[in-house]
Write a protein that holds these residues in place. Structure first.
Motif, PDB file in Angstrom:
ATOM      1  N   ARG A 227       0.825  -1.201   0.000  1.00  0.00           N
ATOM      2  CA  ARG A 227       0.000   0.000   0.000  1.00  0.00           C
ATOM      3  C   ARG A 227       0.864   1.257   0.000  1.00  0.00           C
ATOM      4  NH1 ARG A 227      -4.691   1.998   4.220  1.00  0.00           N
ATOM      5  NH2 ARG A 227      -5.696   3.359   2.700  1.00  0.00           N
ATOM      6  N   THR A 228       1.933   1.259   0.817  1.00  0.00           N
ATOM      7  CA  THR A 228       2.816   2.421   0.857  1.00  0.00           C
ATOM      8  C   THR A 228       3.429   2.659  -0.522  1.00  0.00           C
ATOM      9  OG1 THR A 228       3.362   1.593   3.051  1.00  0.00           O
ATOM     10  CG2 THR A 228       4.580   3.496   2.299  1.00  0.00           C
ATOM     11  N   ALA A 229       3.880   1.571  -1.167  1.00  0.00           N
ATOM     12  CA  ALA A 229       4.489   1.714  -2.497  1.00  0.00           C
ATOM     13  C   ALA A 229       3.470   2.251  -3.510  1.00  0.00           C
ATOM     14  CB  ALA A 229       5.039   0.370  -2.956  1.00  0.00           C
ATOM     15  N   MET A 230       2.219   1.788  -3.406  1.00  0.00           N
ATOM     16  CA  MET A 230       1.177   2.258  -4.327  1.00  0.00           C
ATOM     17  C   MET A 230       0.943   3.759  -4.153  1.00  0.00           C
ATOM     18  SD  MET A 230      -1.544  -0.854  -4.147  1.00  0.00           S
ATOM     19  CE  MET A 230      -2.880  -0.354  -5.171  1.00  0.00           C
ATOM     20  N   LEU A 231       0.938   4.200  -2.891  1.00  0.00           N
ATOM     21  CA  LEU A 231       0.701   5.626  -2.632  1.00  0.00           C
ATOM     22  C   LEU A 231       1.893   6.464  -3.091  1.00  0.00           C
ATOM     23  CD1 LEU A 231      -1.029   5.236   0.816  1.00  0.00           C
ATOM     24  CD2 LEU A 231      -2.060   6.253  -1.208  1.00  0.00           C
ATOM     25  N   ARG A 232       3.089   5.917  -2.907  1.00  0.00           N
ATOM     26  CA  ARG A 232       4.275   6.641  -3.381  1.00  0.00           C
ATOM     27  C   ARG A 232       4.240   6.767  -4.901  1.00  0.00           C
ATOM     28  NH1 ARG A 232       7.861   8.342   0.377  1.00  0.00           N
ATOM     29  NH2 ARG A 232       8.129   7.056   2.241  1.00  0.00           N
ATOM     30  N   ALA A 233       3.782   5.716  -5.567  1.00  0.00           N
ATOM     31  CA  ALA A 233       3.675   5.764  -7.031  1.00  0.00           C
ATOM     32  C   ALA A 233       2.664   6.829  -7.462  1.00  0.00           C
ATOM     33  CB  ALA A 233       3.266   4.397  -7.560  1.00  0.00           C
ATOM     34  N   ARG A 234       1.557   6.870  -6.750  1.00  0.00           N
ATOM     35  CA  ARG A 234       0.513   7.854  -7.089  1.00  0.00           C
ATOM     36  C   ARG A 234       1.031   9.285  -6.866  1.00  0.00           C
ATOM     37  NH1 ARG A 234      -3.206   9.971  -9.526  1.00  0.00           N
ATOM     38  NH2 ARG A 234      -4.910  11.018  -8.501  1.00  0.00           N
ATOM     39  N   LEU A 235       1.781   9.451  -5.766  1.00  0.00           N
ATOM     40  CA  LEU A 235       2.351  10.767  -5.470  1.00  0.00           C
ATOM     41  C   LEU A 235       3.325  11.177  -6.577  1.00  0.00           C
ATOM     42  CD1 LEU A 235       2.866  13.148  -3.564  1.00  0.00           C
ATOM     43  CD2 LEU A 235       4.412  11.708  -2.247  1.00  0.00           C
ATOM     44  N   ALA A 236       4.179  10.237  -7.000  1.00  0.00           N
ATOM     45  CA  ALA A 236       5.138  10.521  -8.066  1.00  0.00           C
ATOM     46  C   ALA A 236       4.394  10.888  -9.352  1.00  0.00           C
ATOM     47  CB  ALA A 236       6.032   9.311  -8.291  1.00  0.00           C
ATOM     48  N   GLN A 237       3.301  10.181  -9.614  1.00  0.00           N
ATOM     49  CA  GLN A 237       2.514  10.456 -10.816  1.00  0.00           C
ATOM     50  C   GLN A 237       1.969  11.882 -10.783  1.00  0.00           C
ATOM     51  OE1 GLN A 237      -1.391   8.837 -10.848  1.00  0.00           O
ATOM     52  NE2 GLN A 237      -1.229   8.130 -12.978  1.00  0.00           N
TER      53      GLN A 237
END
Ligand SMILES: [Zn+2]
Length: 409
Positions: A227-237
């Motif tokens: 979940r943390t990685a998914m949110l980091r990806a979304r933030l980067a996007q």
């Protein structure tokens, strides 16, 4: 005097009388009965006759006459609460609290019970303030645990996090869901318009830190990491950093392939935005060969149709279904096939009958697959069409497997 055999009958009778005398002190029993106030028997009578309100009145009367009867009140209160009669449970505990002669220990106990009554009755704000009053008592720990549950259900993440920190200052107790509290905070920062990058970064750093701390003893929860990685990806996007977004998404494919279906769509969009749609599809196909899942199957099949046309898509689907026979997979396949022939001219080589056959076949299969096309909570069985980190049924964290029901059977 001669010995008569029938005298022998007295021996067991005497023994029995001695045994009875040892167990019953009749005088004592009579004395106790006399000291119990009449209201006690009245209350008992009302209770047995299913008149609980009058019973409460009578028992409150007993308590006034005899301060030693608090146990009776606690028993009564918990009985009402167990039966879901919350108003009555609250009344019993409040009447206890209103007594000025109540010893401090009993007062704390009553306050704790009352807080639980409010909680069960769904009166969250009253439960909250009742639990807060127990801060410096011997009920501090259970009260704090209840407060964490309340803040959680109110989605008050900052206070939930504060309460967990206070709890961990008192006892060495793992609270793994704190990682999710930070993730929820990050999610809110990302959903804000405009999104709050600083708040999201801070929350995600805290989530990583908490996960690391929780993982010291045993391996940290995989789902929380995903979940943390998914949110980091979304933030980067959102920040326009395609490279960083891709790195996080691909770390999920590598470390937690069972979650690949959850991020496949975003990963594909990432490659498409970089003008590398074909490479993106290739990555997902390789991922599918490594770890097959229905959600991934959908994305790959659809993208193959778009990029390479019907024949390669069908070839992929046929191979996939042969290896992993799945009604849902077949359903998706037929759905894509039907939507592509709808409205367009009938395929000459296949003839006009095929479309009708297909749609009949699909409606037959679809009836059965609707049940299977869901995620299910492992704890309470609550089923949902979308994936949840926290079950809406039982409020448990990470109780959903990232796989559809059909794949779990
Ligand atoms: Zn559940």
């Amino acid at each position: 005097m001669d010995f008569e055999p029938w005298w022998l009958i007295f021996v067991p009778v005497l023994f029995a009388l001695g045994w009875l005398a040892a167990r019953f002190d009749f005088r004592q029993m009579l004395r106790e009965t006399r000291t119990l106030p009449d209201s006690y028997f009245k209350g008992l009578n009302f209770l047995l006759n299913e008149q609980p309100d009058r019973a409460i009145d009578a028992f409150v009367e007993v308590a006034k006459l005899d301060p030693e009867t608090t146990e009776l009140h606690f028993a009564l209160g918990s009985l009402f609460r167990r039966r879901g009669e919350m108003e009555r449970a609250i009344r019993v505990h409040q009447s206890l609290l209103s007594r000025s002669d109540l010893p401090e220990a009993e007062r704390e106990h009553a306050q704790h019970e009352l807080a639980h009554d409010f909680l069960k009755a769904g009166m969250l704000d009253r439960a909250e303030s009742a639990f807060e009053q127990l801060k410096d008592t011997r009920y501090a720990l259970p009260a704090l645990r209840s407060l964490i549950r309340i803040y959680e259900s109110e989605h008050d993440w900052p206070r939930a996090i504060e309460a967990v920190k206070t709890l961990q200052g008192l006892v060495d107790e793992p609270v793994p869901q704190i990682v999710h509290y930070y993730c929820e905070q990050a999610q809110m920062a990302l959903a804000a318009k405009p999104f709050d990058a600083d708040a999201a970064h801070t929350a995600l750093d805290a989530a990583d830190h908490a996960a690391k701390q929780a993982g010291q003893g045993e391996s940290a929860s995989k789902a929380a990491k995903v979940r943390t990685a998914m949110l980091r990806a979304r933030l980067a996007q959102l920040e326009g950093d395609l490279k960083r977004e891709r790195m996080y998404l691909e770390s999920i494919l590598a470390d937690a392939p069972e979650f690949a279906g959850q991020v496949a769509e975003q990963l594909l969009a990432n490659y498409r935005n970089a003008g590398q749609a074909a490479e993106g599809l290739d990555v997902l196909q390789k991922q599918y060969a490594r770890y097959a899942s229905l959600d991934l199957f959908n994305v790959v099949f659809r993208e193959l149709r778009v990029q390479q046309g019907a024949a390669p898509a069908w070839a992929f689907a046929r191979g996939a279904l042969r290896h992993h026979p799945s009604l849902l997979g077949l359903d998706r396949l037929l759905e894509a096939e039907l939507s592509s022939t709808d409205g367009s001219q009938q395929d000459q080589e296949q003839g006009p009958v095929r479309g009708a056959d297909l749609s009949l076949l699909r409606s037959l299969i679809h009836k059965h697959t609707q049940r299977l096309d869901r995620y299910a909570c492992r704890t309470c069985g609550f089923q949902a069409r979308r994936y949840y980190w926290q079950c809406p049924g039982c409020n448990g964290w990470e109780t959903y497997a990232p796989r559809r029901l059909e794949e779990l059977e």
